[in-house]
Each structure stands twice: as structure tokens, then as C-alpha cells.
Design an enzyme around this catalytic site. Structure first.
Site, PDB file in Angstrom:
ATOM      1  N   HIS A   6       0.836  -1.198   0.000  1.00  0.00           N
ATOM      2  CA  HIS A   6       0.000   0.000   0.000  1.00  0.00           C
ATOM      3  C   HIS A   6       0.880   1.261   0.000  1.00  0.00           C
ATOM      4  O   HIS A   6       0.738   2.139  -0.854  1.00  0.00           O
ATOM      5  CB  HIS A   6      -0.910  -0.032   1.236  1.00  0.00           C
ATOM      6  CG  HIS A   6      -1.835   1.138   1.355  1.00  0.00           C
ATOM      7  ND1 HIS A   6      -3.157   1.069   0.992  1.00  0.00           N
ATOM      8  CD2 HIS A   6      -1.640   2.409   1.780  1.00  0.00           C
ATOM      9  CE1 HIS A   6      -3.742   2.248   1.189  1.00  0.00           C
ATOM     10  NE2 HIS A   6      -2.836   3.078   1.685  1.00  0.00           N
ATOM     11  N   GLU A   7       1.809   1.315   0.944  1.00  0.00           N
ATOM     12  CA  GLU A   7       2.660   2.509   1.047  1.00  0.00           C
ATOM     13  C   GLU A   7       3.588   2.633  -0.163  1.00  0.00           C
ATOM     14  O   GLU A   7       3.970   3.747  -0.549  1.00  0.00           O
ATOM     15  CB  GLU A   7       3.467   2.490   2.352  1.00  0.00           C
ATOM     16  CG  GLU A   7       2.623   2.441   3.636  1.00  0.00           C
ATOM     17  CD  GLU A   7       1.546   3.515   3.729  1.00  0.00           C
ATOM     18  OE1 GLU A   7       1.681   4.569   3.080  1.00  0.00           O
ATOM     19  OE2 GLU A   7       0.542   3.289   4.452  1.00  0.00           O
ATOM     20  N   HIS A  16       1.782   4.656  -2.710  1.00  0.00           N
ATOM     21  CA  HIS A  16       1.883   6.094  -2.391  1.00  0.00           C
ATOM     22  C   HIS A  16       3.277   6.615  -2.758  1.00  0.00           C
ATOM     23  O   HIS A  16       3.430   7.683  -3.346  1.00  0.00           O
ATOM     24  CB  HIS A  16       1.655   6.328  -0.895  1.00  0.00           C
ATOM     25  CG  HIS A  16       0.218   6.244  -0.463  1.00  0.00           C
ATOM     26  ND1 HIS A  16      -0.772   7.016  -1.015  1.00  0.00           N
ATOM     27  CD2 HIS A  16      -0.401   5.495   0.497  1.00  0.00           C
ATOM     28  CE1 HIS A  16      -1.940   6.746  -0.417  1.00  0.00           C
ATOM     29  NE2 HIS A  16      -1.742   5.820   0.499  1.00  0.00           N
ATOM     30  N   GLU A  18      -4.675   7.717  -3.004  1.00  0.00           N
ATOM     31  CA  GLU A  18      -5.155   6.432  -2.495  1.00  0.00           C
ATOM     32  C   GLU A  18      -5.389   5.441  -3.644  1.00  0.00           C
ATOM     33  O   GLU A  18      -5.263   4.231  -3.462  1.00  0.00           O
ATOM     34  CB  GLU A  18      -6.436   6.635  -1.675  1.00  0.00           C
ATOM     35  CG  GLU A  18      -6.847   5.450  -0.825  1.00  0.00           C
ATOM     36  CD  GLU A  18      -5.903   5.134   0.337  1.00  0.00           C
ATOM     37  OE1 GLU A  18      -4.908   5.861   0.547  1.00  0.00           O
ATOM     38  OE2 GLU A  18      -6.165   4.129   1.036  1.00  0.00           O
TER      39      GLU A  18
HETATM   40 ZN    ZN Z   1      -3.255   5.147   1.816  1.00  0.00          ZN
END
Ligand code: ZN
Length: 509
Positions: free
Chosen positions: A267-268, A271, A297
Site C-alpha cells: 500500500h505505502e 503512495h 489512495e
Molecule cells: Zn493510503
């Protein structure tokens, strides 16, 4: 004599440097600072905030913007300088609208609210936090009053996180989403799950050092510049870019549950890749970095879910899991792993929710935030309203405040209007993944082979490179070749989870 544009560029570059320095001490605060440094660090962060705000609202900057605007007049819309002036002007206009005492009041209320929230959680007592939330709402209404041109109050809050997006647009998208999700969640809930996810859970089965090696090998393969990123540990994982050449991602390890570190890091990584991907020419300008939280996101969710929880990804992941944890994954096949990382279960906690139910957690918060702001719900009634909606939408009973209205930190810190961006991200991710799937030959085979370069290059070209040059919706509409459409997201969920849960197409809503 430098031109006004050149002077503006210098001034904005310094602002960008100061913001990066602030991010750097924030990272240090969250990741490596010894506890004794906390009180001094709070002063340092507050000073940086004040300096940044003074610079961002300085009358000289306003004058410079006006003079630079005439210098770029008539230039092409895609011209970097024209975009810098346009975006910086919008940032400036928003910043100068809010009086310094209101900003300070919001910061103070957020700090006190956070402390009260912690105490209310510890004691299970809503009345400790309720007056703080009342106070925060009062300040938020004053904040909204600084933007009298908005169609409705919530627009002013939403715009801080999703620029140019209006509440009415989100309401329309979420109404369609709710109509699709509620029957889908119900249909899945009525089936005995094919898997309980226990493959990823077992007491002490996942020693931290082996998890970390696994996470590093997966993230490396996804594709940061090898000399341009770091992986560290944080209690509340996050990612940030100190410019495009220094990306910091964090995760946390649970030796009983492999999904926490692995999927948190993926997830990170999404980003971080977005922060890394701004065009070099945008470095140290207003235009570098993410264009909105929803688009940000979408990048994290795309790698975490649309790629990281797809069936082809299991073919890439499984050999690595076998190497890291042979006793656990030696005899497991890709289909079993796929089911184990795609368990759907209506639950109480947003951050632990699966891809299908997640949107309903957001819709509940979005509805309640609008009602709070409008004053149509009393703060004393908020816990009951929360519980009633969890019962209605997700079919679960909330046992206490910790598993209910006090679970998220956002409201306590005065953050309202943020929640919708999480679900907008899921919708955008599904549309980007669908489009990339069409554009890239052999998409599934590439993912299965761990060849992520073509997808990353596609995202770089269509989403990352432009940074904040275009407004968020325009950025996304250009990338996907059409408007935001929750049906693409719903179709993705049906096509994926229907077969996993053995649902007839007619039962999918
Ligand atoms: Zn996030």
C-alpha cells in the site's frame, strides 16, 4: 533583474524546500526520535508550520503571482509555468482566506481533541470526547464561512483533500455504490466462506526478520529507484516523498499475521511510487507530488489490491513465501493463497475491512459527517446513529465505542471531509487497473512473472508525471478515457468475488 516569473519560481522553490524539511522532521519524529525528544519536537513542528504559513500567505507572494500571471498569459494550458502560476494562485487564495486566529484555534482544538479522544477510548466514555467534537464542529463551521462561494458547507471541507470535487458528486457516486454493495455484501455474508484466511495467521509463525526480507524483495521488484527509497517501521505506517529522489515508506510487523506488513508495505509503496513519479522538471515547484488524496489512495490501492491480491500476483508471490516460510507455504498452491488473501467478512473496523465491505464503512462516515456539519444530528446521539447504520448496511452489532464511533483518529484531530477520498481511491484504482489491463499486452502474465515495469511505466505516463498540473478529476479522466464510474469498481468486485464465493451472477445485485 530576474523576471517576476523567475522570482516566483525561486520563492516557490524555497517554500517547497521548507515543506520538505518539515516532512523530514515529521518522518524523524514518527520513525527514529527517542521519546524524550517529543516536547521539543512539537515546538519545532509548530515553528515550521508558522514559518510555512507566513510565507504561503505573504502579501509579496500575492503581488508576485499577479505579475507572473501577466507574464504567462496566452501560454498553452500544458505549459509548466502557466500551470505553476495557476495552481500556486489557487493555493494562495485558499491560504489567505482563513484568519490566523482560526487556524491556531483549529490546531489547538485538534491537539486537545486528540488527547480527549484517547481518554474517552481508555474509559469507554463518549461524554469525555463529545464536547471537544462540538467545539471542533463550531470551528469547522467558521472555516466553511471563509468560503462563501461553495454550493454547500461540506464542499469547503472536501476541497482541502479532493480539490474541485463537490459533495453532490460524491453523494451521487456513493448512492450508486451503496445500492450495489449492500446486496453484494449480503449475498457473500450468506455463504460459508471458502477460506477463513488462516494461512496468513498463526501465533509466532512469521518471525520479523524473515518478513522484512520478504517485504524488501517484493517492494524492490515493484520498482523504486534502488538508490531512492527507504523502508522503516512506524506504529501508524505512512509514506512520504522528500522530493522525488528520496522516498520513505514504513510498515509494521505482526509475527502472528503476515498480511499486516506485506500488504501494508505494498500500500505505502503505491503512495511512494506516485511521489517518486513527478516529472523531474516539476521538482521544487508547486506542481510536484500527488494531485489529491483520492488519486493518491488510488495508487496505493492499485498495488495493494488490484495487483497485490490478484490471482496472477499469487504466482509471483508464492515462491517468495515458500522461500521465507517453507514450513507454512511449502504445500500450498496459488489458488489457496488467493482465497486466503481475499476473505470477505462484514466487520466493525474500517482499517481491517476487505475490498468489498470497505466502501460501506466510508459511506457511513460520509453520511454522518454531513449530518454533523448541518447540525441535523446531535453529537450525543452520534454513537447510536453509528451503531444503527453498521447494523443496517453491514449487518453487524457494535459492542462498544472502541469498535464503533471512537475507532478512527480523524475527527478528534479536526479532520472532516477526508474519509470520502479513501473510497474514491478504490473506485479510481479499479478504473485505472481496467484501463491498464486493456492497454498493456499480456497484463496478467506480466504480473505473474513479477514484471511490473510496464504497469509502472503506464502509471508514470498517465498519472504520475503531471503531478498537480491538471485538476484531479481531469487527471483521472484523461488516464481512463472517460468519467469516474462506480460500476467499473462494482463489476470488478462481482467478477472477482462471485467465483471465489460461488455466487450465481444473478445473486450479485
Ligand atoms: Zn493510503
Amino acid at each position: 533583474m530576474p523576471t517576476p516569473l523567475a522570482t516566483l519560481r525561486t520563492s516557490l522553490a524555497e517554500l517547497s524546500d521548507l515543506a520538505t524539511i518539515q516532512q523530514n522532521i515529521h518522518w524523524d519524529h514518527q520513525v527514529v526520535m527517542p521519546p524524550r525528544g517529543a516536547s521539543l519536537r512539537a515546538e519545532q513542528l509548530a515553528t515550521m508550520e508558522r514559518v510555512l504559513h507566513e510565507r504561503a500567505t505573504a502579501p509579496e507572494l500575492g503581488t508576485l503571482l499577479a505579475r507572473a500571471a501577466s507574464e504567462v498569459e496566452g501560454r498553452d494550458e500544458g505549459d509548466d509555468d502557466a500551470a505553476i502560476v495557476r495552481v500556486a494562485q489557487r493555493d494562495y487564495d485558499k491560504a489567505v482566506r482563513v484568519p490566523a486566529d482560526l487556524r491556531a484555534g483549529l490546531a489547538r482544538a485538534g491537539a486537545l481533541g486528540h488527547t480527549a479522544w484517547l481518554e474517552a477510548r481508555a474509559r469507554g466514555d463518549w461524554s469525555i470526547f463529545a464536547p471537544h467534537l462540538e467545539g471542533i464542529l463550531e470551528l469547522k463551521r467558521r472555516y466553511v464561512d471563509c468560503f462563501p462561494e461553495v454550493d454547500e458547507p461540506y464542499d469547503a471541507l472536501l476541497d482541502d483533500y479532493e480539490p474541485h470535487m463537490r459533495s453532490s458528486q460524491v453523494r451521487a457516486l456513493f448512492a450508486e455504490l451503496k445500492a450495489g454493495l449492500v446486496p453484494l455484501v449480503r449475498a457473500i455474508g450468506e455463504r460459508a466462506g471458502p477460506d477463513d484466511g488462516s494461512l496468513m495467521h498463526a501465533a509466532g509463525a512469521f518471525p520479523r526478520a524473515r518478513q522484512e526480507a520478504l517485504v524488501r524483495s517484493v517492494v524492490e521488484r515493484v520498482g523504486f529507484d534502488p538508490d531512492g527509497w527507504r523502508l522503516d517501521v512506524a506504529v501508524h505506517p505512512f509514506a512520504l516523498g522528500l522530493g522525488t529522489r528520496d522516498i520513505r515508506i514504513t510498515t509494521r510487523y505482526d509475527e502472528d499475521y503476515l498480511g499486516m506488513a506485506l500488504y501494508g508495505a505494498l500500500h505505502e509503496t503505491g503512495h511512494g511510487l506516485y511521489e517518486e513519479g513527478s516529472a523531474p522538471s516539476l521538482e521544487r515547484t508547486t506542481l510536484a507530488g500527488g494531485v489529491s488524496l483520492g488519486v493518491h489512495e488510488s495508487q496505493s490501492r492499485l498495488w495493494e489490491n488490484n495487483v497485490g491480491r490478484s490471482r496472477p500476483f499469487m504466482d509471483f508471490l508464492l515462491p517468495r513465501l515458500r522461500e521465507a516460510f517453507p514450513e507454512r507455504f511449502g504445500a500450498v498452491d496459488g489458488d489457496a493463497l488467493y482465497r486466503a488473501v481475499n476473505v470477505v467478512a462484514p466487520s466493525l473496523i474500517r482499517v481491517e475491512a476487505d475490498e468489498v465491505t470497505y466502501g460501506l464503512h466510508i459511506i457511513i462516515r460520509f453520511e454522518l459527517e454531513q449530518e454533523m456539519l448541518a447540525g441535523t444530528i446531535a453529537i450525543d446521539d452520534l454513537p447510536d446513529a453509528w451503531n444503527a447504520r453498521y447494523h443496517e448496511y453491514l449487518g453487524v452489532e457494535v459492542p462498544d465505542l472502541l469498535h464503533g464511533v471512537l475507532q478512527d483518529v480523524h475527527w478528534s484531530e479536526g479532520i472532516l471531509g477526508y474519509f470520502p477520498t479513501y473510497q474514491l481511491g478504490n473506485v479510481i484504482a479499479a478504473q485505472l487497473a481496467a484501463r491498464a489491463h486493456t492497454d498493456l499486452d499480456g497484463f496478467d502474465a506480466l504480473v505473474a512473472a513479477g514484471d511490473f515495469a510496464p504497469l509502472l511505466a503506464w502509471l508514470r505516463e498517465h498519472v504520475h508525471r503531471g503531478g498537480r498540473k491538471l485538476p484531479p478529476v481531469e487527471t483521472i479522466e484523461r488516464a481512463i478515457g472517460g468519467p469516474l464510474d462506480v460500476n467499473v469498481f462494482l463489476d470488478y468486485l462481482r467478477a472477482k468475488f462471485g467465483p471465489i464465493y460461488g455466487l450465481e451472477p444473478g445473486a450479485l445485485g
